[in-house]
Design a protein around this motif. Structure first.
Motif, PDB file in Angstrom:
ATOM      1  N   ALA A 259       0.831  -1.201   0.000  1.00 23.01           N
ATOM      2  CA  ALA A 259       0.000   0.000   0.000  1.00 23.01           C
ATOM      3  C   ALA A 259       0.866   1.252   0.000  1.00 23.01           C
ATOM      4  O   ALA A 259       0.581   2.228  -0.716  1.00 23.01           O
ATOM      5  CB  ALA A 259      -0.932  -0.010   1.217  1.00 23.01           C
ATOM      6  N   VAL A 260       1.931   1.242   0.803  1.00 22.25           N
ATOM      7  CA  VAL A 260       2.859   2.379   0.852  1.00 22.25           C
ATOM      8  C   VAL A 260       3.506   2.596  -0.520  1.00 22.25           C
ATOM      9  O   VAL A 260       3.643   3.728  -0.990  1.00 22.25           O
ATOM     10  CB  VAL A 260       3.934   2.143   1.938  1.00 22.25           C
ATOM     11  CG1 VAL A 260       5.042   3.195   1.847  1.00 22.25           C
ATOM     12  CG2 VAL A 260       3.298   2.164   3.322  1.00 22.25           C
TER      13      VAL A 260
ATOM     14  N   SER B 217      -3.922  -3.750   8.357  1.00 21.04           N
ATOM     15  CA  SER B 217      -4.961  -3.748   7.328  1.00 21.04           C
ATOM     16  C   SER B 217      -5.742  -2.440   7.349  1.00 21.04           C
ATOM     17  O   SER B 217      -6.066  -1.871   6.301  1.00 21.04           O
ATOM     18  CB  SER B 217      -5.918  -4.926   7.537  1.00 21.04           C
ATOM     19  OG  SER B 217      -5.235  -6.154   7.390  1.00 21.04           O
ATOM     20  N   ALA B 218      -6.043  -1.942   8.573  1.00 18.59           N
ATOM     21  CA  ALA B 218      -6.747  -0.666   8.686  1.00 18.59           C
ATOM     22  C   ALA B 218      -5.906   0.476   8.131  1.00 18.59           C
ATOM     23  O   ALA B 218      -6.409   1.366   7.432  1.00 18.59           O
ATOM     24  CB  ALA B 218      -7.121  -0.396  10.143  1.00 18.59           C
ATOM     25  N   LEU B 219      -4.601   0.467   8.431  1.00 16.44           N
ATOM     26  CA  LEU B 219      -3.710   1.497   7.906  1.00 16.44           C
ATOM     27  C   LEU B 219      -3.637   1.422   6.381  1.00 16.44           C
ATOM     28  O   LEU B 219      -3.623   2.452   5.700  1.00 16.44           O
ATOM     29  CB  LEU B 219      -2.313   1.342   8.517  1.00 16.44           C
ATOM     30  CG  LEU B 219      -2.185   1.685  10.005  1.00 16.44           C
ATOM     31  CD1 LEU B 219      -0.774   1.345  10.501  1.00 16.44           C
ATOM     32  CD2 LEU B 219      -2.493   3.156  10.255  1.00 16.44           C
ATOM     33  N   SER B 220      -3.581   0.198   5.863  1.00 15.82           N
ATOM     34  CA  SER B 220      -3.544   0.028   4.399  1.00 15.82           C
ATOM     35  C   SER B 220      -4.802   0.581   3.750  1.00 15.82           C
ATOM     36  O   SER B 220      -4.747   1.265   2.721  1.00 15.82           O
ATOM     37  CB  SER B 220      -3.380  -1.458   4.050  1.00 15.82           C
ATOM     38  OG  SER B 220      -2.189  -1.985   4.584  1.00 15.82           O
ATOM     39  N   GLU B 221      -5.959   0.309   4.360  1.00 14.34           N
ATOM     40  CA  GLU B 221      -7.217   0.814   3.816  1.00 14.34           C
ATOM     41  C   GLU B 221      -7.288   2.337   3.923  1.00 14.34           C
ATOM     42  O   GLU B 221      -7.817   3.011   3.024  1.00 14.34           O
ATOM     43  CB  GLU B 221      -8.389   0.167   4.544  1.00 14.34           C
ATOM     44  CG  GLU B 221      -8.532  -1.323   4.239  1.00 14.34           C
ATOM     45  CD  GLU B 221      -9.611  -1.981   5.074  1.00 14.34           C
ATOM     46  OE1 GLU B 221     -10.307  -1.254   5.814  1.00 14.34           O
ATOM     47  OE2 GLU B 221      -9.758  -3.210   4.991  1.00 14.34           O
TER      48      GLU B 221
ATOM     49  N   GLN C 136      -8.545   0.780  -5.967  1.00 17.59           N
ATOM     50  CA  GLN C 136      -8.637  -0.144  -7.094  1.00 17.59           C
ATOM     51  C   GLN C 136      -7.358  -0.948  -7.253  1.00 17.59           C
ATOM     52  O   GLN C 136      -7.388  -2.143  -7.542  1.00 17.59           O
ATOM     53  CB  GLN C 136      -8.930   0.636  -8.376  1.00 17.59           C
ATOM     54  CG  GLN C 136      -9.257  -0.236  -9.577  1.00 17.59           C
ATOM     55  CD  GLN C 136     -10.579  -0.959  -9.421  1.00 17.59           C
ATOM     56  OE1 GLN C 136     -11.493  -0.458  -8.770  1.00 17.59           O
ATOM     57  NE2 GLN C 136     -10.688  -2.143  -9.995  1.00 17.59           N
ATOM     58  N   ASP C 137      -6.213  -0.289  -7.036  1.00 16.61           N
ATOM     59  CA  ASP C 137      -4.927  -0.978  -7.163  1.00 16.61           C
ATOM     60  C   ASP C 137      -4.732  -2.020  -6.070  1.00 16.61           C
ATOM     61  O   ASP C 137      -4.107  -3.057  -6.283  1.00 16.61           O
ATOM     62  CB  ASP C 137      -3.777   0.031  -7.102  1.00 16.61           C
ATOM     63  CG  ASP C 137      -3.790   0.981  -8.288  1.00 16.61           C
ATOM     64  OD1 ASP C 137      -4.218   0.546  -9.378  1.00 16.61           O
ATOM     65  OD2 ASP C 137      -3.380   2.140  -8.126  1.00 16.61           O
TER      66      ASP C 137
ATOM     67  N   TYR D 276      -6.133  -7.256  -1.475  1.00 16.63           N
ATOM     68  CA  TYR D 276      -7.035  -7.484  -0.351  1.00 16.63           C
ATOM     69  C   TYR D 276      -7.794  -8.793  -0.531  1.00 16.63           C
ATOM     70  O   TYR D 276      -7.948  -9.575   0.414  1.00 16.63           O
ATOM     71  CB  TYR D 276      -8.058  -6.344  -0.242  1.00 16.63           C
ATOM     72  CG  TYR D 276      -7.497  -5.032   0.241  1.00 16.63           C
ATOM     73  CD1 TYR D 276      -6.388  -4.980   1.077  1.00 16.63           C
ATOM     74  CD2 TYR D 276      -8.096  -3.834  -0.137  1.00 16.63           C
ATOM     75  CE1 TYR D 276      -5.877  -3.774   1.502  1.00 16.63           C
ATOM     76  CE2 TYR D 276      -7.592  -2.614   0.295  1.00 16.63           C
ATOM     77  CZ  TYR D 276      -6.480  -2.588   1.115  1.00 16.63           C
ATOM     78  OH  TYR D 276      -5.985  -1.398   1.542  1.00 16.63           O
ATOM     79  N   ALA D 277      -8.304  -9.012  -1.719  1.00 18.03           N
ATOM     80  CA  ALA D 277      -9.131 -10.194  -1.972  1.00 18.03           C
ATOM     81  C   ALA D 277      -8.292 -11.465  -2.011  1.00 18.03           C
ATOM     82  O   ALA D 277      -8.687 -12.506  -1.510  1.00 18.03           O
ATOM     83  CB  ALA D 277      -9.895 -10.032  -3.279  1.00 18.03           C
TER      84      ALA D 277
END
Length: 351
Positions: free
Chosen positions: A124-125, A181-185, A195-196, A201-202
């Motif tokens: 995510a970063v 996960s919360a930070l990533s979201e 979208q990326d 995530y899935a």
């Protein structure tokens, strides 16, 4: 027990130790598993929105004709996908086996102990601050994220009163995974990169390309070969650190090498398939039940069975609600969650 450990410390390094194992069962699993894996790969390549005959699959692989649409579908879409699934399954399964062997923690798994979430956070970063980063660098950042996740989980688990226990480590892993996960979201929402990140995530192997396989294959091959070379030492560690030291093992060096291998395997898998859990929990337990406690057999058999699980899970993901795909992580979780609850309950009874 102390007398036994003390006597083991006097054993010369050159002594031979026989581990309880079933080589005939391991050989059968390797032969049968590889056969089933080849069948699963062929079935997965032939099945999809456009069903393709096995004969066409054979021709597309060995006599590729770029003018035929079905050959292009097989070569450019389905074959990279299924091979990625096989490699990812082997990665997660071998990583879980090494972690369980080194830590003697039956609940150890890269997903449960924060490695997968750490890798996902670093991805995510990367998407937010380094858009357009090549896949080579994504893998390296994924390794780094896995290391950060593991370090934080073990740090949190060790400061608890009474020290680290398998259940405490898993609870720490669950808490840290939720945080990361919360930070990533949050990053995804703020930087509009949802979208990326949706693919990671899935969890899934759709969209994997040949260039990704070419980059990840050397990492995966080197890590699995290293795991096999380290397998005897891991077996000794799984019997207790005092026993391993008494048999001449340099336990700190073995742990360092094993940790590096786990980070490479987990980081590579997450960079390709996303956050998929429970493969490294289920497969090593099943393998130990079948072949015994010798990691010289557990690691290669885990690699084969892990590949088999992910390949057929990916096939199932396409069959549940066609033409749409169910996340592969959800398919594996249907098996993993009940198995985890069983192990956690068993561990609690033994405390």
């Amino acid at each position: 027990m102390n007398q036994t450990a003390h006597s083991v410390k006097q054993v010369p390094a050159s002594s031979t130790v026989t581990f309880r194992s079933r080589p005939w069962a391991a050989t059968l699993i390797l032969a049968g598993g590889l056969t089933a894996l080849l069948f699963g790969i062929a079935l997965s390549v032939s099945f999809g929105a456009a069903d393709i005959k096995f004969s066409v699959v054979w021709e597309a692989i060995f006599r590729f004709n770029p003018d035929l649409t079905q050959h292009q579908i097989i070569q450019e879409l389905r074959l990279p996908r299924v091979l990625a699934g096989a490699m990812v399954g082997a990665c997660f399964a071998v990583a879980g086996a090494i972690m369980q062997g080194m830590t003697r923690n039956p609940l150890a798994d890269s997903g449960l102990l924060g490695l997968n979430a750490g890798s996902g956070f670093m991805l995510a970063v990367c998407f937010a601050f380094f858009p357009g980063l090549s896949f080579n660098y994504l893998i390296l950042y994924s390794f780094l994220g896995a290391g950060i996740g593991a370090g934080l989980v073990y740090g949190i688990g060790s400061i608890a009163k009474g020290g680290m226990t398998p259940v405490r480590l898993v609870l720490a892993g669950a808490a840290l995974s939720a945080l990361l996960s919360a930070l990533s979201e949050g990053i995804a929402l703020y930087f509009r990169i949802g979208q990326d990140l949706a693919f990671w995530y899935a969890g899934g192997v759709a969209g994997v390309k040949w260039f990704q396989l070419k980059i990840m294959a050397p990492w995966v091959a080197a890590a699995i070969i290293g795991a096999i070379m380290l397998s005897r030492s891991i077996t000794m560690l799984s019997l207790g650190e005092d026993m391993a030291k008494g048999l001449g093992q340099r336990t700190n060096l073995v742990k360092l090498a094993g940790t590096i291998i786990v980070l490479v395997l987990a980081g590579t898998a997450v960079s390709v398939v996303g956050v998929v859990g429970f493969v490294g929990l289920i497969i090593p337990h099943l393998t130990r039940y079948l072949v015994g406690v010798d990691y010289r057999w557990i690691i290669p058999c885990s690699a084969v069975l892990g590949s088999l699980l992910v390949v057929f899970a990916d096939l199932g993901a396409r069959m549940v609600n066609p033409p749409y795909e169910t996340p592969i992580g959800a398919i594996i979780a249907l098996l993993g969650v009940p198995f985890f609850l069983y192990l956690a309950r068993k561990e609690r009874r033994e405390l």
